[in-house]
Design an enzyme around this catalytic site. Structure first.
Site, PDB file in Angstrom:
ATOM      1  N   ASP A   1      -7.236  -7.908   4.991  1.00  0.00           N
ATOM      2  CA  ASP A   1      -6.326  -8.845   4.113  1.00  0.00           C
ATOM      3  C   ASP A   1      -6.060 -10.125   4.648  1.00  0.00           C
ATOM      4  O   ASP A   1      -5.389 -10.909   3.995  1.00  0.00           O
ATOM      5  CB  ASP A   1      -5.163  -8.052   3.368  1.00  0.00           C
TER       6      ASP A   1
ATOM      7  N   ARG B   1      -3.287 -14.207  -1.992  1.00  0.00           N
ATOM      8  CA  ARG B   1      -3.369 -14.427  -0.398  1.00  0.00           C
ATOM      9  C   ARG B   1      -3.863 -15.780  -0.240  1.00  0.00           C
ATOM     10  O   ARG B   1      -3.837 -16.515   0.698  1.00  0.00           O
ATOM     11  CB  ARG B   1      -4.290 -13.262   0.229  1.00  0.00           C
TER      12      ARG B   1
ATOM     13  N   GLY C   1      -6.192  -3.610  -7.678  1.00  0.00           N
ATOM     14  CA  GLY C   1      -7.061  -2.705  -7.286  1.00  0.00           C
ATOM     15  C   GLY C   1      -6.687  -1.264  -6.467  1.00  0.00           C
ATOM     16  O   GLY C   1      -7.320  -0.302  -6.982  1.00  0.00           O
TER      17      GLY C   1
ATOM     18  N   ARG D   1     -13.050 -14.172  -1.235  1.00  0.00           N
ATOM     19  CA  ARG D   1     -12.263 -14.755  -0.414  1.00  0.00           C
ATOM     20  C   ARG D   1     -12.977 -15.424   0.888  1.00  0.00           C
ATOM     21  O   ARG D   1     -12.381 -16.150   1.349  1.00  0.00           O
ATOM     22  CB  ARG D   1     -11.426 -13.498   0.281  1.00  0.00           C
TER      23      ARG D   1
ATOM     24  N   LYS E   1     -12.749  -9.114  -3.171  1.00  0.00           N
ATOM     25  CA  LYS E   1     -11.468  -8.852  -3.230  1.00  0.00           C
ATOM     26  C   LYS E   1     -11.043  -9.570  -4.359  1.00  0.00           C
ATOM     27  O   LYS E   1     -11.826  -9.793  -5.331  1.00  0.00           O
ATOM     28  CB  LYS E   1     -10.877  -9.377  -1.702  1.00  0.00           C
TER      29      LYS E   1
ATOM     30  N   SER F   1     -13.491   1.692   3.337  1.00  0.00           N
ATOM     31  CA  SER F   1     -12.418   1.424   2.341  1.00  0.00           C
ATOM     32  C   SER F   1     -11.231   2.412   2.003  1.00  0.00           C
ATOM     33  O   SER F   1     -11.612   3.682   1.620  1.00  0.00           O
ATOM     34  CB  SER F   1     -13.212   1.285   1.174  1.00  0.00           C
TER      35      SER F   1
ATOM     36  N   ARG G   1     -14.011  -6.660 -10.454  1.00  0.00           N
ATOM     37  CA  ARG G   1     -14.328  -5.842  -9.140  1.00  0.00           C
ATOM     38  C   ARG G   1     -15.106  -4.625  -9.319  1.00  0.00           C
ATOM     39  O   ARG G   1     -14.812  -3.898 -10.312  1.00  0.00           O
ATOM     40  CB  ARG G   1     -12.983  -5.611  -8.410  1.00  0.00           C
TER      41      ARG G   1
ATOM     42  N   SER H   1       0.920  -1.390  -0.061  1.00  0.00           N
ATOM     43  CA  SER H   1       0.195  -0.055  -0.013  1.00  0.00           C
ATOM     44  C   SER H   1       0.712   1.083  -0.014  1.00  0.00           C
ATOM     45  O   SER H   1       0.529   2.469  -0.777  1.00  0.00           O
ATOM     46  CB  SER H   1      -0.850  -0.162   1.253  1.00  0.00           C
TER      47      SER H   1
ATOM     48  N   ARG I   1       1.194   4.101  -2.981  1.00  0.00           N
ATOM     49  CA  ARG I   1       1.157   5.585  -2.805  1.00  0.00           C
ATOM     50  C   ARG I   1       2.236   6.380  -3.035  1.00  0.00           C
ATOM     51  O   ARG I   1       2.108   7.491  -3.426  1.00  0.00           O
ATOM     52  CB  ARG I   1       0.495   5.804  -1.431  1.00  0.00           C
TER      53      ARG I   1
HETATM   54  C1  S3P Z   1      -5.686  -1.351   0.201  1.00  0.00           C
HETATM   55  C2  S3P Z   1      -6.803  -1.247   0.952  1.00  0.00           C
HETATM   56  C3  S3P Z   1      -7.673  -2.451   1.187  1.00  0.00           C
HETATM   57  C4  S3P Z   1      -6.944  -3.857   1.035  1.00  0.00           C
HETATM   58  C5  S3P Z   1      -6.200  -3.648  -0.184  1.00  0.00           C
HETATM   59  C6  S3P Z   1      -4.980  -2.535  -0.224  1.00  0.00           C
HETATM   60  C7  S3P Z   1      -4.878   0.112   0.009  1.00  0.00           C
HETATM   61  O1  S3P Z   1      -8.726  -2.260   0.488  1.00  0.00           O
HETATM   62  O2  S3P Z   1      -8.011  -4.874   0.861  1.00  0.00           O
HETATM   63  O3  S3P Z   1      -5.436  -4.946  -0.421  1.00  0.00           O
HETATM   64  O4  S3P Z   1      -3.832  -0.044  -0.422  1.00  0.00           O
HETATM   65  O5  S3P Z   1      -5.688   1.053   0.065  1.00  0.00           O
HETATM   66  P1  S3P Z   1     -10.165  -1.537   0.802  1.00  0.00           P
HETATM   67  O6  S3P Z   1     -10.179  -0.499  -0.076  1.00  0.00           O
HETATM   68  O7  S3P Z   1     -11.285  -2.397   1.101  1.00  0.00           O
HETATM   69  O8  S3P Z   1      -9.699  -0.756   2.096  1.00  0.00           O
END
Ligand code: S3P
Length: 465
Positions: free
Chosen positions: A343, A419, A102, A374, A370, A176, A132, A31, A35
């Site tokens: 996760d 995962r 995602g 999952r 996801k 989220s 998704r 993450s 970013r």
């Molecule tokens: C993530 C947020 C989570 C997580 C994903 C990574 C992120 O999802 O499941 O693997 O980097 O912002 P959500 O958007 O449901 O919080």
């Protein structure tokens, strides 16, 4: 040729292990890596990143950001330099392919919407990402005035960054971090305060990183437990130095393996501690896991930060020592904990299979959207290996066999979900018979050193039919 070469190609089997010993440095957090690249691409000037996770997901995002006009180069292992666009993305020549990511796709949608220089991008991805839901990002971006198109709320999606957006407050129906972050990034291009209110706080890496790049952020927790995050636009980001801390979601597989394999003692170094990511370790400790942690000394700080300066990526970092824990107890995990370990449920369910008594995990609806469903995949993983597990509405119940290892011997369908693949292989290390996964290739999306690290600790994983 090493023992782990070729394991990313197809089916893989994990053999019951005797004891796992040694130390491993956790791979960079996915993450934070995503970013750091996205903010670097939006900023003016140069961003230097150390400890970047060089996984398939992060590389997809890097490729997309290059197509949007950022210059991204690798100076050495984990050491990357981004020359940003100063908030002026260009229209890419071809659709952006985010692969399985995602986070990459959703955050970049917000960034393009806010970059406001007339750039228009088409977002695509692999079969899993194309299933998704994207509406949860597109609806708030449209409310802010961004031009977004999608036939059915899924990829392909087109976003046009067409000028100043409306600053406004958004209340999310589900917590989220991806949706929140997309809105905050779009808010960089709005005039005024863009706020996001979540029913419970999700991971806050965007909020911690934005101030390093010079943005004005405000965060708070409401008396009802709601998470608040707000950014002031228009914001001109400046390049920054970011040191990426280790990924607690990848460390989770090492921790679980050490807990369930007899005689194990494993040290996992450089893992991020963040209240929105710590649910897994905190739950394990309540279950009776033998885990100790110490703060990294000296603390990992952002490269070039003054002494005592800002910790890595704005995050605290620890080292864990984990010992096999034969007396784990089943646990009831309430829905409120879910965002802090969202996760980790597949691997938590595997650990619960080794505990005494049932475990019940509530509030898992988000697991259905996801990289795979999952919730269903985790239940199937367990039952294929002799563990009794049920789904009741949005809850998962796992019946621990009272300290006896699960039978194992199953073949697990990963549904192209990294995962699920890693959780199944870890189960195989502690089970009575080898566990096979139909395909291990997706593990490279988040943890390209998985097989190497497991082999270094003494685990045996090998190609299967
Ligand atoms: C993530 C947020 C989570 C997580 C994903 C990574 C992120 O999802 O499941 O693997 O980097 O912002 P959500 O958007 O449901 O919080």
């Amino acid at each position: 040729m090493t023992a782990t070469d070729g394991l990313f190609d197809g089916p893989v089997r994990a053999l019951p292990a005797k004891r796992l010993r040694g130390r491993v440095t956790a791979p960079g957090d996915k993450s934070v890596s995503q970013r750091a690249l996205i903010l670097g691409a939006l900023a003016e000037g140069e961003t230097q990143i150390t400890g970047l996770l060089e996984s398939a997901d992060v590389m997809s995002t890097a490729g997309a950001l290059r197509a949007l006009g950022a210059d991204i180069v690798r100076d050495g292992p984990g050491v990357w330099r981004v020359t940003g666009t100063g908030g002026r993305f260009r229209t890419p020549e071809a659709p952006l392919d985010f692969g399985n990511s995602g986070t990459g796709a959703r955050l970049t949608m917000g960034a393009v919407a806010g970059a406001g220089a007339g750039a228009q991008a088409v977002f695509t991805g692999d079969a899993s990402l194309s299933q998704r839901p994207m509406q949860r990002v597109l609806a708030p971006l449209r409310a802010m005035g961004a031009a977004c198109e999608s036939a059915d709320g899924r990829l392909p999606v087109t976003v046009k960054g067409d000028g100043p957006l409306r600053a406004m407050a958004h209340r999310l129906p589900v917590a989220s971090a991806q949706v929140k972050s997309a809105i905050l990034l779009a808010g960089l291009g709005a005039d005024g305060i863009t706020a996001v209110i979540e029913p419970a706080p999700s991971r806050d890496h965007t909020e911690r990183l934005l101030p390093l790049f010079g943005a004005e952020m405000l965060t708070a927790t409401g008396s009802d437990g709601a998470g608040w995050a707000a950014v002031r636009g228009p914001a001109r980001l400046k390049g920054a130095r970011v040191t990426v801390p280790g990924d607690p979601s990848s460390a989770a597989f090492l921790i679980a393996a050490a807990l369930i394999v007899p005689g194990s003692e494993v040290r996992i170094e450089n893992v991020m501690r963040n209240p929105q990511r710590d649910g897994f370790v905190d739950t394990l400790i309540e279950m009776g896991a033998r885990i100790t942690m110490e703060e990294a000394d000296p603390p990992l700080v952002n490269r070039g930060a003054p002494e005592g300066g800002i910790p890595a990526g704005g995050e605290a970092v620890v080292h864990y020592t984990v010992r096999q824990s034969p007396r784990l107890r089943g646990i009831a995990v309430p829905a409120a904990w879910a965002p802090s370990m969202i996760d980790e449920y597949p691997i938590l369910a595997v650990v619960a299979a080794f505990a005494r008594g049932p475990s019940r995990f509530e509030g898992l609806a988000e697991l259905r959207v996801k990289e795979s469903d999952r919730l269903a995949a985790t239940q199937a993983l367990l039952t294929a290996n002799g563990v009794k597990a049920e789904v009741e509405g949005d809850a998962l119940i796992v019946h621990g066999a009272g300290g006896k290892p699960p039978a194992g011997g199953g073949r697990v369908q990963t549904h192209h979900d990294h995962r699920i693949a890693m959780a199944a292989l870890v189960l195989g290390l502690g089970a009575g018979a080898p566990v096979t996964v139909d395909d291990a290739s997706m593990i490279a999306t988040s943890y390209p050193e998985f097989f190497e690290h497991m082999a270094a600790l003494g685990a045996r994983m090998e190609k299967a039919e």
